[in-house]
Scaffold this motif. Structure first.
Motif, mmCIF file in Angstrom:
data_model
loop_
_atom_site.group_PDB
_atom_site.id
_atom_site.type_symbol
_atom_site.label_atom_id
_atom_site.label_comp_id
_atom_site.label_asym_id
_atom_site.label_seq_id
_atom_site.Cartn_x
_atom_site.Cartn_y
_atom_site.Cartn_z
ATOM 1 N N LYS A 184 52.845 27.011 56.239
ATOM 2 C CA LYS A 184 52.284 28.336 55.991
ATOM 3 C C LYS A 184 52.090 28.605 54.503
ATOM 4 O O LYS A 184 51.019 29.001 54.064
ATOM 5 N N CYS A 185 53.147 28.363 53.710
ATOM 6 C CA CYS A 185 53.026 28.644 52.274
ATOM 7 C C CYS A 185 52.780 27.386 51.448
ATOM 8 O O CYS A 185 52.505 27.467 50.255
ATOM 9 N N GLY A 186 52.897 26.196 52.099
ATOM 10 C CA GLY A 186 52.597 24.946 51.400
ATOM 11 C C GLY A 186 53.728 24.407 50.552
ATOM 12 O O GLY A 186 53.560 23.393 49.876
ATOM 13 N N SER A 187 54.886 25.050 50.575
ATOM 14 C CA SER A 187 56.004 24.609 49.732
ATOM 15 C C SER A 187 56.580 23.292 50.232
ATOM 16 O O SER A 187 56.738 23.081 51.437
ATOM 17 N N SER A 188 56.918 22.396 49.299
ATOM 18 C CA SER A 188 57.645 21.181 49.642
ATOM 19 C C SER A 188 59.113 21.544 49.830
ATOM 20 O O SER A 188 59.683 22.293 49.028
ATOM 21 N N LEU A 189 59.712 21.026 50.887
ATOM 22 C CA LEU A 189 61.080 21.398 51.214
ATOM 23 C C LEU A 189 61.921 20.158 51.490
ATOM 24 O O LEU A 189 61.393 19.056 51.642
ATOM 25 N N SER A 190 63.213 20.356 51.578
ATOM 26 C CA SER A 190 64.121 19.346 52.114
ATOM 27 C C SER A 190 64.821 19.990 53.298
ATOM 28 O O SER A 190 64.927 21.223 53.370
ATOM 29 N N PRO A 191 65.308 19.192 54.256
ATOM 30 C CA PRO A 191 65.970 19.783 55.425
ATOM 31 C C PRO A 191 67.122 20.711 55.057
ATOM 32 O O PRO A 191 67.370 21.697 55.751
ATOM 33 N N ASN A 192 67.817 20.385 53.971
ATOM 34 C CA ASN A 192 68.969 21.195 53.582
ATOM 35 C C ASN A 192 68.585 22.602 53.128
ATOM 36 O O ASN A 192 69.433 23.495 53.070
ATOM 37 N N GLU A 193 67.309 22.811 52.787
ATOM 38 C CA GLU A 193 66.864 24.132 52.344
ATOM 39 C C GLU A 193 66.523 25.054 53.501
ATOM 40 O O GLU A 193 66.471 26.273 53.340
ATOM 41 N N LEU A 194 66.233 24.488 54.678
ATOM 42 C CA LEU A 194 65.805 25.299 55.811
ATOM 43 C C LEU A 194 66.903 26.263 56.257
ATOM 44 O O LEU A 194 68.087 25.939 56.241
ATOM 45 N N ILE A 195 66.484 27.451 56.681
ATOM 46 C CA ILE A 195 67.394 28.419 57.279
ATOM 47 C C ILE A 195 67.402 28.176 58.786
ATOM 48 O O ILE A 195 66.348 28.022 59.403
ATOM 49 N N ASN A 196 68.565 28.123 59.379
ATOM 50 C CA ASN A 196 68.711 27.865 60.810
ATOM 51 C C ASN A 196 67.967 26.603 61.244
ATOM 52 O O ASN A 196 67.123 26.638 62.147
ATOM 53 N N PRO A 197 68.263 25.454 60.644
ATOM 54 C CA PRO A 197 67.570 24.219 61.046
ATOM 55 C C PRO A 197 67.947 23.811 62.468
ATOM 56 O O PRO A 197 69.117 23.896 62.862
ATOM 57 N N HIS A 198 66.958 23.407 63.238
ATOM 58 C CA HIS A 198 67.220 22.932 64.590
ATOM 59 C C HIS A 198 66.246 21.821 64.946
ATOM 60 O O HIS A 198 65.279 21.563 64.226
ATOM 61 N N SER A 199 66.506 21.162 66.050
ATOM 62 C CA SER A 199 65.726 19.990 66.446
ATOM 63 C C SER A 199 64.402 20.398 67.073
ATOM 64 O O SER A 199 64.372 21.236 67.980
ATOM 65 N N GLN A 200 63.334 19.780 66.597
ATOM 66 C CA GLN A 200 62.033 20.007 67.217
ATOM 67 C C GLN A 200 61.964 19.338 68.588
ATOM 68 O O GLN A 200 61.177 19.727 69.447
ATOM 69 N N LEU A 201 62.808 18.355 68.804
ATOM 70 C CA LEU A 201 62.772 17.603 70.059
ATOM 71 C C LEU A 201 63.483 18.346 71.184
ATOM 72 O O LEU A 201 62.971 18.437 72.302
ATOM 73 N N SER A 202 64.680 18.868 70.886
ATOM 74 C CA SER A 202 65.482 19.483 71.942
ATOM 75 C C SER A 202 65.715 20.969 71.757
ATOM 76 O O SER A 202 66.136 21.651 72.686
#
Length: 687
Positions: A165-183
């Motif tokens: 959406k905003c085009g920012s490069s991220l790392s997984p550790n920066e995400l809020i409430n990270p969860h699995s796209q698979l499950s």
């Protein structure tokens, strides 16, 4: 010019390996494949020994994501798209010695051996780190399989490497409430071990080899490499936790594969081995002989891999491996003033073009070379495609050739007339004509394909100008001997065009060569004045190019317009449903309707509005971050809004907020207040 005048015995030319998770489009062609094929065809015409290597990149996360979405195996995906890509390249006339794939047995063997040698010699750093793990799928996840809330813009569904959406490069550790796209499961962190290539150890060598030894490289390439080196290189993982790819060939590495950036460039070596095995050739002379010149054709997004990482891999391996002499990377090609996007289907796909424009491979090759993004991003438009075909290929090249051949059959029954009694003007034209092989060749050797093509068309313009000035159709009755010479000179310009156009327009060149009986010629043959002996019989002329009508272009523009409309309809997707909550938990949230009594911006807070709400029992203050979407807050006075009444009060910019006003986010990211469809008493519950 190249940094060395060394004479190479042979040339190894590679092209970036396209991901086999989709077809090839015109951006790929303009940036990588057409310039590479032009270069190779030229070298072969100069009598050089050339190995032209390509193949599909069939490992990595994009392949597995595609397979997950389609409910099939990664092998199904790569088999399908490798077939499409290979067939399209063959029909376009790509003159590969081999176009193979990284899922081949030869590649797995070669990549495994490469890793093992570096591992045994202690060239890797072994490190353990904590990475996200899906407890339901029982697997570590790559960045693209991790989703969550973007910390930069608050968008849901951001990936572990980027927020789309905003085009920012991220790392997984920066995400809020990270969860699995698979499950959909919440992720946990678990330790995992990987091997890293210490790029920083090779910095001094890279600086000497590139920054000092290859200052003649294209500016965009040199600057990007210098920027990486100036920023300082870091160790880079060569393995990852994934179940698709080349398995890491050592004990204790179950469930790990070679990282695709490490695995893919080794494909150049394995593909060379494969074709040499078929031919009974020695592959090592192409990779371990200083008399071999290696050139990588890539797009700008691959510069770091081919100029820093792969050379470091080869340097670490040792054993005489050569490194690239040049990496003439191109910039990007846009389509109708918009960035080409595979996800939005905003592209001209090669396999579709070949179906819709049968026999017009050279038109596409010509237009993409004329618009090649050699020094900056460039743009493809269907109007320009039509204009270049009609006003250049047809009007300059094709028209000149056709007029000369038709007149030769009309005046001399197809026999080449003698070139006698040359005037000074004739000699000047011949001298200029004979200069084009070196002029065009030098530009090709220095990867300036766009300028080289312009010079080829200038040769066509020379022919048209000479024909217009001498008007043989007017002189035929009054001075037939003069006309013979004019026609002979013109025919030799045609012969030069037939030879010199072959790297750029192979189908048209071969067709023209057949018409004038000049097949199998080499580049230096065009430096000979007399290519067509007097009396030589020519074959019947055929049209090389045909006019492209407005209706054809309009159909392509409509196709793109339909794509744009479909994108607009499909662009917005609701955010993923959050984790399930119990009914009892839901009932704890008290949502009510309130009436806005006052509304104003919060001082020194551009995003915040301060509401005074009548909640049916009292007046309460609520602060909401919707100021951007309601520039005239006073217009909200008197309106009813929905709000959460039982949130704990919290202070925002010095104002105590006693709740949260509810709003909906539309497809453009705009926040819209939720209001009842008709006026209700303040304090009514929402449930």
């Amino acid at each position: 010019m190249e940094s060395t005048n060394k004479h190479f015995k042979r040339y190894l030319v590679t092209t970036a390996l396209p991901y086999a998770n989709g077809p090839v489009h015109i951006g790929h062609l303009a940036g990588v494949y057409i310039p590479a094929d032009t270069y190779v065809r030229y070298l072969r015409m100069c009598g050089k020994e050339v190995m032209f290597v390509g193949g599909s990149d069939e490992h990595g996360v994009p392949i597995t994501i595609k397979a997950e979405k389609e409910g099939c195996t990664p092998q199904d995906i790569v088999d399908r798209y490798h077939g499409i890509i290979k067939k399209s390249f063959e029909e376009l006339g790509m003159s590969y010695d081999i176009y193979s794939r990284t899922s081949s047995a030869m590649h797995h063997e070669t990549a495994s051996e490469f890793f093992e040698k570096l591992y045994k010699e202690g060239k890797f750093i072994e490190q353990e780190s904590e990475q996200y793990f899906d407890p339901e799928r029982q697997k570590f996840l790559s960045d693209r399989y991790i989703v969550g809330t973007c910390p930069k813009c608050g968008a849901e569904g951001a990936y572990g490497d980027q927020c789309e959406k905003c085009g920012s490069s991220l790392s997984p550790n920066e995400l809020i409430n990270p969860h699995s796209q698979l499950s959909g499961a919440a992720l946990v962190k678990k330790p995992t071990k990987h091997w890293y290539l210490p790029l920083d150890q090779y910095e001094p060598w890279l600086r000497e080899w590139i920054l000092e030894g290859h200052k003649e490289w294209k500016t965009n390439v040199y600057r990007q490499v210098k920027s990486w080196l100036d920023s300082g290189l870091q160790p880079r993982a060569v393995t990852r936790d994934l179940d698709w790819g080349v398995p890491v060939p050592i004990e204790g590495a179950d469930g790990k594969v070679l990282y695709v950036w490490f695995d893919a460039p080794i494909g150049y070596i394995s593909n060379t081995k494969e074709i040499c095995q078929q031919r009974g050739d020695n592959w090592e002379k192409w990779w371990k002989d200083e008399d071999t010149k290696m050139v990588h054709f890539i797009g700008k997004d691959n510069i770091v891999f081919h100029c820093i990482i792969f050379p470091c891999m080869l340097k670490a391996y040792g054993d005489g491996f050569i490194v690239p002499e040049n990496v003439p990377a191109n910039e990007f090609l846009n389509l109708e003033d918009d960035k080409i996007s595979t996800s939005r289907n905003w592209a001209v796909w090669l396999h579709e073009y070949l179906e819709e424009f049968p026999g017009k491979q050279d038109v596409l090759r010509y237009v993409l070379t004329a618009n090649a993004p050699e020094t900056k991003d460039n743009n493809f438009t269907w109007k320009d495609f039509q204009d270049r075909n009609n006003n250049e290929l047809l009007a300059i090249f094709g028209n000149f050739v056709n007029r000369i051949l038709v007149l030769t059959h009309k005046y001399y029954e197809g026999a080449v007339p003698a070139m006698e009694n040359l005037t000074d003007a004739d000699k000047a034209v011949i001298e200029e004509m004979n200069g084009y092989p070196d002029k065009i060749g030098s530009l090709i050797e220095n990867y300036k394909f766009r300028e080289a093509l312009q010079e080829l068309m200038n040769l066509g313009r020379l022919g048209n100008k000479y024909l217009t000035e001498n008007e043989p159709w007017k002189q035929f009755k009054t001075d037939p001997e003069r006309v013979k010479t004019v026609m002979a000179v013109s025919l030799h310009i045609v012969a030069h065009l037939a030879i010199l156009s072959e790297p750029f327009l192979p189908f048209s060149a071969h067709k023209l060569q057949k018409m004038i009986g000049l097949e199998g010629k080499q580049w230096n043959d065009a430096k000979t004045t007399v290519l067509l002996e007097a009396g030589k019989m020519l074959n019947q002329p055929e049209l090389l190019f045909e006019k492209i009508e407005d209706s054809v272009v309009e159909a392509q523009l409509k196709k793109l317009e339909d794509t744009k409309k479909a994108n607009q309809l499909n662009a917005w997707k609701p955010a993923e449903v959050k984790q399930t909550v119990s009914f009892d938990d839901y009932m704890k949230v008290d949502v009510r309707v309130g009436t806005v009594l006052e509304c104003c911006k919060v001082p020194k807070a551009d995003k915040l509005l301060q509401f005074l709400i009548d909640d049916g029992m009292k007046k309460r203050t609520i602060v909401s971050g919707i100021a951007k979407y309601y520039p005239n807050p006073e217009e909200l006075i008197g309106k009813q809004v929905c709000f959460v009444a039982n949130f704990e009060p919290r202070k925002l910019k010095g104002v105590v907020s006693e709740g949260m006003i509810l709003s909906a986010e539309d497809k453009d990211g705009r926040l819209v207040l939720l209001t009842p469809s008709q006026v209700v008493p303040s304090g009514c519950s929402v449930g």
